[in-house]
Design a protein around this motif. Structure first.
Motif, PDB file in Angstrom:
ATOM      1  N   ARG A   1      39.363  48.002  30.373  1.00 32.43           N
ATOM      2  CA  ARG A   1      38.471  47.526  31.410  1.00 32.43           C
ATOM      3  C   ARG A   1      37.044  47.958  31.402  1.00 32.43           C
ATOM      4  NH1 ARG A   1      42.384  48.569  36.396  1.00 32.43           N
ATOM      5  NH2 ARG A   1      42.158  50.780  35.585  1.00 32.43           N
TER       6      ARG A   1
ATOM      7  N   ARG B   1      29.230  30.739  39.180  1.00 33.54           N
ATOM      8  CA  ARG B   1      30.595  31.659  39.798  1.00 33.54           C
ATOM      9  C   ARG B   1      29.917  32.914  39.913  1.00 33.54           C
ATOM     10  NH1 ARG B   1      34.189  31.427  35.596  1.00 33.54           N
ATOM     11  NH2 ARG B   1      35.090  33.157  36.582  1.00 33.54           N
ATOM     12  N   ARG B   2      30.704  33.606  40.672  1.00 36.93           N
ATOM     13  CA  ARG B   2      30.341  35.173  40.800  1.00 36.93           C
ATOM     14  C   ARG B   2      30.664  36.086  39.815  1.00 36.93           C
ATOM     15  NH1 ARG B   2      32.995  37.101  46.222  1.00 36.93           N
ATOM     16  NH2 ARG B   2      34.826  36.400  45.174  1.00 36.93           N
ATOM     17  N   PRO B   3      30.139  36.869  39.430  1.00 32.47           N
ATOM     18  CA  PRO B   3      30.279  37.845  38.159  1.00 32.47           C
ATOM     19  C   PRO B   3      31.655  38.416  38.573  1.00 32.47           C
ATOM     20  CG  PRO B   3      28.486  38.888  39.124  1.00 32.47           C
ATOM     21  CD  PRO B   3      28.708  37.458  40.078  1.00 32.47           C
ATOM     22  N   HIS B   4      32.092  39.172  37.573  1.00 34.31           N
ATOM     23  CA  HIS B   4      33.291  39.873  37.689  1.00 34.31           C
ATOM     24  C   HIS B   4      33.026  41.301  38.469  1.00 34.31           C
ATOM     25  CE1 HIS B   4      36.641  42.938  36.409  1.00 34.31           C
ATOM     26  NE2 HIS B   4      37.150  41.769  36.298  1.00 34.31           N
ATOM     27  N   PRO B   5      34.064  41.628  39.407  1.00 30.41           N
ATOM     28  CA  PRO B   5      33.523  42.862  40.302  1.00 30.41           C
ATOM     29  C   PRO B   5      33.323  44.223  39.705  1.00 30.41           C
ATOM     30  CG  PRO B   5      35.788  42.115  40.483  1.00 30.41           C
ATOM     31  CD  PRO B   5      35.237  41.141  39.535  1.00 30.41           C
ATOM     32  N   LEU B   6      33.669  44.242  38.508  1.00 31.79           N
ATOM     33  CA  LEU B   6      33.574  45.500  37.778  1.00 31.79           C
ATOM     34  C   LEU B   6      32.196  45.493  36.843  1.00 31.79           C
ATOM     35  CD1 LEU B   6      37.327  46.309  37.052  1.00 31.79           C
ATOM     36  CD2 LEU B   6      35.720  47.145  38.929  1.00 31.79           C
TER      37      LEU B   6
ATOM     38  N   LEU C   1      30.330  48.535  36.827  1.00 36.07           N
ATOM     39  CA  LEU C   1      30.804  49.871  36.325  1.00 36.07           C
ATOM     40  C   LEU C   1      30.763  49.657  34.747  1.00 36.07           C
ATOM     41  CD1 LEU C   1      33.557  50.480  38.915  1.00 36.07           C
ATOM     42  CD2 LEU C   1      31.370  51.753  38.491  1.00 36.07           C
TER      43      LEU C   1
END
Lengths: 83, 403
Positions: free
Chosen positions: B70, B127-132, B135
């Motif tokens: 991740r 679209r929205r980016p990945h929430p991580l 990080l």
């Protein structure tokens, strides 16, 4: 509402690395092996798939107080219910 | 009494090696990791350039575990290199040592692949980016991942000084151990910027070669961007000796400074001063036993400037040194260059072989040192120096000796 249940089960299953056996409403949340990263990812996927917004602060654990996957499904259903 | 710092573990990944053993074998053989690739997320968002990519790394992600999967690619490289370095060291991090274990991992840019992907998702796909994403992008991601992975609770942070990030990180970590702020630590750097966005930005700067990387050769055309990581495990000497550790080398010198002159052009005085600072406390008995792993980018300006700086530092002895640029093989790892090149310098010292500067087929009167052209040179070495001179005029030089 059945859609929400199956969609959510699918999302949770993908992130439940600690799970042995079948995932159901009765599965304890503590058995899922979900960490802080996974919580953020699950919420994002719920928002994307169901088109809802989950009021949530990443520094709080939204799973706190939820004993089973069923509790989680009910919470999401409540958010998705037409106001 | 002055505390001494030694290298007891090494780990690396780059175009020419999935680990230190493979990297070093290929370095001695002069294997070129440069290849032409078309890189981009869509047909109309693609750039073609010679690069030095790490192929097949994805197959290692399963063994690196969930946290690594991740993370951005640059952090994944750091994790793989740190795992190798720690296993190589045979060290332990128990409860008592945990707060005394440092993690200093630099990067030039950070999570460029995630950054590119996020903008593509937002701007192209709406679209929205990945929430991580955040990080994954933050430059301290490798330091944080390693602190969690190894239970290291000592000083931990990222150093960013463009192409000197790796050398700065190793030098600063050594200083932390020397000063008593830590007993041991991970030190190095990681970079992964082979993306449409980054390569396009590099291309418009007109400093990238459109073919091979040919340091010190008259027909050199610029640098070739690589990717990867180099991580060392450092320990205070007495502790390492007591536990019977196998010691690769001692860090006997670290010089750092700034040119304070120009964002692009390197400066002879700044580079020479950094080398002199690194060699300040060292008595060089035999200049013929000194190996210099050059910054050697293969750009028009770096190579003659670095040559002059080496001459200014070593005087008449400069002709006795062997100076080579392994960037000719693994490309320019940018922030991670100082990490992987420190490993090349230490292996040269241990193995008593200078790796070659490949693609050096046309001598340049402005580059007139012994660059081990195209073939490795066996020589008994006492000292290995690793030069890193960054864009923005930030210099860091490391010196390693046998123990």
């Amino acid at each position: 509402m059945a859609d929400i249940e199956s969609a959510l089960l699918e999302i949770v299953k993908e992130h439940a690395v600690g799970l042995a056996g079948e995932l159901s409403r009765d599965t304890p949340v503590a058995d899922l092996g979900i960490d802080s990263f996974a919580v953020v990812e699950i919420i994002y996927e719920v928002e994307e798939k169901l088109g809802i917004e989950v009021p949530f602060n990443a520094n709080e654990n939204p799973l706190e107080g939820m004993k089973t996957v069923g509790d989680l499904i009910d919470a999401v259903k409540k958010l998705a219910a037409p106001k | 009494m002055t505390r001494r710092v030694v290298v007891t573990g090494m780990g690396g990944v780059c175009a020419t090696g999935a680990n230190v053993a493979e990297f070093w074998e290929n370095s001695k053989k002069g294997v070129c990791g440069v290849t032409r690739r078309t890189i981009g997320p869509a047909d109309d968002l693609a750039v073609t350039a010679p690069v030095a990519p790490v192929d097949g790394f994805e197959s290692r992600l399963a063994e690196l575990g969930r946290d690594a999967q991740r993370a951005d690619r640059f952090a994944q490289f750091a994790i793989a290199a740190a795992d190798e370095a720690f296993a190589d060291s045979g060290a332990t991090i128990d409860e008592a040592l945990s707060a005394r274990t440092a993690v200093i991992i630099g990067t030039g840019i950070g999570g460029q692949m995630t950054s590119d992907q996020s903008y593509f998702t937002m701007i192209r796909q709406g679209r929205r980016p990945h929430p991580l994403s955040i990080l994954k992008i933050i430059p301290n991601a490798p330091a944080s991942h390693l602190a969690i992975r190894f239970g290291a609770r000592g000083p931990a942070f990222a150093i960013s000084s463009a192409c000197a990030s790796g050398a700065h990180s190793i030098g600063v970590c050594a200083d932390l151990i020397r000063s008593g702020a830590a007993e041991q630590g991970f030190a190095g750097a990681a970079e992964a910027i082979l993306t449409y966005g980054a390569l396009t930005a590099w291309k418009v700067m007109h400093i990238m070669s459109d073919e091979l990387c040919r340091p010190f050769s008259k027909n050199r055309k610029g640098l070739v961007i690589g990717e990867g990581a180099g991580v060392l495990f450092l320990e205070e000497y007495e502790r390492a000796r007591r536990r019977g550790a196998r010691i690769h080398a001692e860090i006997v010198g670290f010089g750092m400074n700034a040119d304070g002159k120009d964002m692009i052009n390197p400066d002879v005085n700044g580079a020479a001063s950094a080398m002199k600072l690194a060699l300040n406390d060292i008595r060089i008995a035999d200049p013929g036993a000194v190996y210099v792993n050059a910054h050697g980018t293969g750009t028009l300006l770096n190579d003659p400037t670095e040559t002059k700086a080496i001459r200014e530092t070593f005087g008449a002895d400069a002709d006795k040194l062997i100076v080579s640029s392994t960037k000719s093989m693994h490309g320019h790892l940018l922030g991670a260059a100082g990490g992987i090149e420190a490993i090349a310098a230490i292996m040269a010292l241990k193995d008593n072989v200078a790796p070659p500067t490949i693609n050096l087929d046309e001598p340049d009167p402005a580059c007139d040192l012994d660059y081990a052209p195209n073939e490795a040179k066996p020589r008994k070495f006492d000292l290995a120096v690793s030069n890193s001179f960054a864009f923005g005029g930030l210099n860091a030089v490391l010196a390693f000796a046998k123990v």
